[in-house]
Scaffold this motif. Structure first.
Motif, PDB file in Angstrom:
ATOM      1  N   GLY A  25      -8.746  14.827   2.877  1.00  0.00           N
ATOM      2  CA  GLY A  25      -7.527  14.025   2.164  1.00  0.00           C
ATOM      3  C   GLY A  25      -6.305  13.634   3.174  1.00  0.00           C
ATOM      4  O   GLY A  25      -6.018  14.553   3.984  1.00  0.00           O
ATOM      5  N   MET A  26      -5.665  12.706   2.713  1.00  0.00           N
ATOM      6  CA  MET A  26      -4.411  12.123   3.736  1.00  0.00           C
ATOM      7  C   MET A  26      -3.326  11.524   2.635  1.00  0.00           C
ATOM      8  O   MET A  26      -3.859  10.775   1.989  1.00  0.00           O
ATOM      9  N   ALA A  27      -2.249  12.005   2.512  1.00  0.00           N
ATOM     10  CA  ALA A  27      -1.251  11.460   1.728  1.00  0.00           C
ATOM     11  C   ALA A  27      -1.203   9.819   1.887  1.00  0.00           C
ATOM     12  O   ALA A  27      -1.273   9.569   3.110  1.00  0.00           O
ATOM     13  N   PRO A  28      -1.004   9.344   0.922  1.00  0.00           N
ATOM     14  CA  PRO A  28      -0.604   7.863   0.681  1.00  0.00           C
ATOM     15  C   PRO A  28       0.793   7.634   1.801  1.00  0.00           C
ATOM     16  O   PRO A  28       1.582   8.507   1.709  1.00  0.00           O
ATOM     17  N   THR A  29       0.658   6.815   2.590  1.00  0.00           N
ATOM     18  CA  THR A  29       1.748   6.101   3.322  1.00  0.00           C
ATOM     19  C   THR A  29       2.808   5.746   2.524  1.00  0.00           C
ATOM     20  O   THR A  29       2.632   4.850   1.610  1.00  0.00           O
ATOM     21  N   SER A  30       4.099   6.121   2.950  1.00  0.00           N
ATOM     22  CA  SER A  30       5.160   5.505   2.317  1.00  0.00           C
ATOM     23  C   SER A  30       5.657   4.094   2.812  1.00  0.00           C
ATOM     24  O   SER A  30       6.415   3.265   2.240  1.00  0.00           O
ATOM     25  N   ARG A  31       5.018   3.829   3.910  1.00  0.00           N
ATOM     26  CA  ARG A  31       5.332   2.304   4.598  1.00  0.00           C
ATOM     27  C   ARG A  31       4.833   1.107   4.168  1.00  0.00           C
ATOM     28  O   ARG A  31       4.924   0.072   4.270  1.00  0.00           O
ATOM     29  N   LEU A  32       3.509   1.553   3.381  1.00  0.00           N
ATOM     30  CA  LEU A  32       2.925   0.348   2.880  1.00  0.00           C
ATOM     31  C   LEU A  32       2.465   0.611   1.253  1.00  0.00           C
ATOM     32  O   LEU A  32       1.480   1.376   0.853  1.00  0.00           O
ATOM     33  N   PRO A  33       3.406   0.382   0.520  1.00  0.00           N
ATOM     34  CA  PRO A  33       3.481   0.364  -0.855  1.00  0.00           C
ATOM     35  C   PRO A  33       2.078   0.101  -1.627  1.00  0.00           C
ATOM     36  O   PRO A  33       1.640  -0.915  -1.094  1.00  0.00           O
ATOM     37  N   GLY A  34       1.523   0.826  -2.282  1.00  0.00           N
ATOM     38  CA  GLY A  34       0.172   0.333  -2.937  1.00  0.00           C
ATOM     39  C   GLY A  34      -1.080   0.589  -2.286  1.00  0.00           C
ATOM     40  O   GLY A  34      -2.363   0.716  -2.480  1.00  0.00           O
ATOM     41  N   TRP A  35      -0.772   1.205  -1.077  1.00  0.00           N
ATOM     42  CA  TRP A  35      -2.058   1.677  -0.023  1.00  0.00           C
ATOM     43  C   TRP A  35      -2.170   2.986   0.101  1.00  0.00           C
ATOM     44  O   TRP A  35      -1.326   3.746   0.109  1.00  0.00           O
ATOM     45  N   SER A  36      -3.402   3.552   0.262  1.00  0.00           N
ATOM     46  CA  SER A  36      -3.609   4.757   0.670  1.00  0.00           C
ATOM     47  C   SER A  36      -4.495   4.961   1.753  1.00  0.00           C
ATOM     48  O   SER A  36      -5.160   3.839   2.078  1.00  0.00           O
ATOM     49  N   PHE A  37      -4.322   6.366   2.525  1.00  0.00           N
ATOM     50  CA  PHE A  37      -5.230   6.335   3.605  1.00  0.00           C
ATOM     51  C   PHE A  37      -6.173   7.646   3.500  1.00  0.00           C
ATOM     52  O   PHE A  37      -5.310   8.829   2.920  1.00  0.00           O
ATOM     53  N   SER A  38      -7.139   7.677   3.937  1.00  0.00           N
ATOM     54  CA  SER A  38      -7.988   8.908   4.111  1.00  0.00           C
ATOM     55  C   SER A  38      -8.341   9.012   5.770  1.00  0.00           C
ATOM     56  O   SER A  38      -8.524   8.060   6.430  1.00  0.00           O
TER      57      SER A  38
END
Length: 629
Positions: free
Chosen positions: A342-355
């Motif tokens: 798991g990797m927390a969603p980035t705040s720089r790209l609203p609506g995007w999540s990263f793993s």
């Protein structure tokens, strides 16, 4: 042309927007400096053609700029300007013009206020410096920690999900993307070819007829001359209006000549002068000459228009198929040596999540230490059956029937999920392999030698070929036709049919389990999506494979591979999702594929339960331990 360096955040934001608008499945961003990933940069810069041919219209590729290269910018659609992010280069394999336009539409007015100066040729060390900073800036934009660099980021446009893949010198970008595209299937490649064919036909169609500006100019002058013969010239104007898109008929040319004769008449000279329509006669005669010259070639244009209509329908269907592909769910499957954290969603790209994917520990032989579900002695249990699917919607429909699901991985990277078969003590291995007969044949053989199943079922959707076959009906193949075999001669195409019979044991179990709930008929198989019931392919099927009630894309590969093993029983079960006609796209949009896939999956599990229940004490499909691959 000078290339203006944009701030990297502005550049990447517009890049993602353009990639999504153009229908790309995703984008690949390589975040690695020279010393970290020389091999990967070489793959993307020196051997870009190989990657391009592999990804087709599925992926755009962005990477930092190597010191010896000069950046490729995004050109303005109309102005002599281009922009890029300093130290980055972009490769867009298809739809380049459309991509550039969408990029600039998102960039919007005022972009030049963010510029510093036009980028000019500079020494290699300057580029290297920009390259290094570009990695840092791009990682910050995506919210990726410096400790995760070097890495490759795969961005799924539709799901707005990014997967961060750590890399080292042994990581092959081409190899990874090849595995990914095998799971994605042929739809993006076929879409790329269809788009190329559409562009060719559009040029062919646009070669004939009058230019719109020519028509407007002529009709303006004819309007001034309408007082000479109101009915005749009104008729002429109406006919001229259609000549940008239709072939001129004999009546069209006759009316144009009558107006020309009227204007040429000496008696009308004074009236022409009073109406101030100088030049009309010459322009009209030039139009007549153009149309008469082009007329013999209009037959070719007519054929091109018909072909274009067919290709347009194919493009709509393929875009629908590509839009249904879940890129982010495929990535972990093709990374056989990786596991997801798991990797927390980035705040720089609203609506995007990263793993983030991390490397699985390896043995000295370069294989994972163990396979999920395997015992310490390297043994696993032979499943009741392997079920193969081509599409994600088919895979999900089958998976819904399994419990206690776990993943198993072949050393070459092929993945399957193994789950309990409800109501029995046995279990099923399930895999999504992508479309096409070649892939189906290769992986049927792999699953046979790897998992040693007692039976193999191919479950999915198909197009119906008969009026009495409804959308949602289930077809169990009694025979599988390969439709492409033949010989082309001056007298025509001579068909050389190939056919494979279904396993008697599995067919009998299916007839007992599905009595009144399925059709038991032959099916046709070809590497083609049939979306036109009036096409040459449809006529070919009607003339030579008239008892086939459905068409699909994998059955012959499965059947031939099973035949070569000499022992593997197979069964093909298909749910009808459309009628293989021009309404296929509409049916898909109405949700016919999930419905058809669910019906086929239910039928498949009814057959497996019938097999398992045939002898409750011993079981006709006994589980047995086999050595690992």
């Amino acid at each position: 042309m000078l290339i203006h360096p944009l701030p990297i955040g502005m550049f990447l934001k517009s890049l993602l927007s353009a990639a999504e608008s153009c229908g790309y499945l995703g984008a690949v961003v390589l975040l690695a400096r020279t010393r970290d990933a020389k091999a990967q940069h070489r793959e993307l810069t020196e051997d870009w053609t190989s990657v391009h041919d592999l990804t087709g219209p599925a992926l755009a590729v962005l990477c930092p700029l190597p010191p010896h290269a000069w950046p490729g910018g995004v050109r303005h659609p109309t102005e002599p300007a281009a922009v890029s992010a300093e130290g980055m280069t972009l490769e867009v394999p298809y739809m380049r013009e459309r991509f550039d336009k969408k990029f600039w539409d998102d960039l919007g007015p005022g972009w030049d206020k963010a510029l510093t100066k036009p980028e000019r040729p500079a020494p290699a060390e300057v580029h290297a410096s920009g390259w290094t900073q570009a990695v840092t800036d791009a990682a910050e934009f995506f919210g990726i920690e410096e400790s995760h660099v070097p890495c490759m980021v795969l961005l799924s446009m539709r799901e707005k999900h990014g997967t961060v893949i750590p890399i080292d010198e042994s990581f092959g970008i081409y190899e990874f993307l090849k595995k990914l595209m095998e799971h994605v299937g042929l739809a993006p490649v076929r879409l790329g070819r269809a788009l190329d064919e559409r562009k060719r036909l559009q040029r062919q169609v646009g070669r004939y007829g009058l230019a719109p500006t020519q028509v407007r100019s002529l009709n303006r002058k004819l309007a001034k001359a309408e007082a000479l013969a109101p009915e005749l010239i009104a008729d002429c104007r109406a006919r001229v209006e259609t000549l940008t898109r239709t072939e001129p008929s004999d009546p069209d040319l006759r009316v144009l000549r009558e107006v020309s004769d009227l204007l040429r008449s000496p008696r009308r000279q004074a009236e022409r002068h009073n109406l101030r329509i100088r030049g009309l006669l010459g322009q009209l005669e030039r139009v007549i000459g153009t149309l008469e010259t082009q007329r013999p070639a209009w037959e070719e244009s007519r054929r091109s228009r018909e072909a274009l209509a067919t290709v347009e329908r194919e493009v709509r269907v393929l875009r629908s198929e590509v839009a249904a592909i879940s890129l982010s769910s495929l990535i972990p499957r093709v990374a056989a040596e990786l596991h997801e954290e798991g990797m927390a969603p980035t705040s720089r790209l609203p609506g995007w999540s990263f793993s983030r994917l991390g490397r699985r520990p390896r043995t000295d032989e370069g294989r994972p230490d163990s396979l999920p579900g395997a015992s310490t002695a390297g043994e696993t249990v032979a499943p009741v059956a392997v079920i193969l699917t081509a599409l994600s919607v088919e895979y999900q429909a089958v998976r819904a029937h399994l419990t206690d699901v776990e993943t198993v991985v072949h050393p070459s990277g092929t993945r399957a999920e193994r789950g309990r078969l409800a109501g029995t003590s046995g279990y099923v291995a399930l895999a999504e392999i992508g479309e096409g007969t070649l892939t189906a044949a290769a992986l049927t053989e792999r699953f046979h030698t790897w998992l040693h199943p007692q039976a193999l079922l191919f479950v999915g959707v198909a197009g119906g070929l008969k009026d009495d076959i409804e959308v949602g009906d289930v077809v169990v193949a009694t025979k599988v036709y390969g439709i492409h075999g033949g010989k082309q001669t001056p007298e025509g195409f001579l068909v050389r049919p190939e056919a494979w019979r279904t396993s008697h044991r599995l067919e009998q179990a299916a007839r007992h389990a599905l009595r009144g709930r399925a059709r038991f008929k032959p099916i046709a198989v070809g590497d083609i999506v049939l979306a036109d019931a009036a096409s040459a392919v449809a006529r070919h099927l009607h003339e030579h494979y008239n008892d086939a009630v459905a068409i699909e894309m994998e059955g012959t590969g499965v059947a031939q591979a099973a035949h070569l093993t000499g022992e593997l029983d197979t069964l093909i079960i298909r749910g009808i999702s459309d009628r293989a006609d021009t309404h296929k796209h509409e049916r898909d949009a109405e949700g016919s594929q999930p419905k058809a896939a669910r019906n086929a999956a239910q039928a498949a599990f009814a057959v497996l339960q019938e097999l398992s229940a045939a002898d409750p004490a011993a079981g006709p499909l006994p589980q047995r331990s086999v050595k690992g691959p």
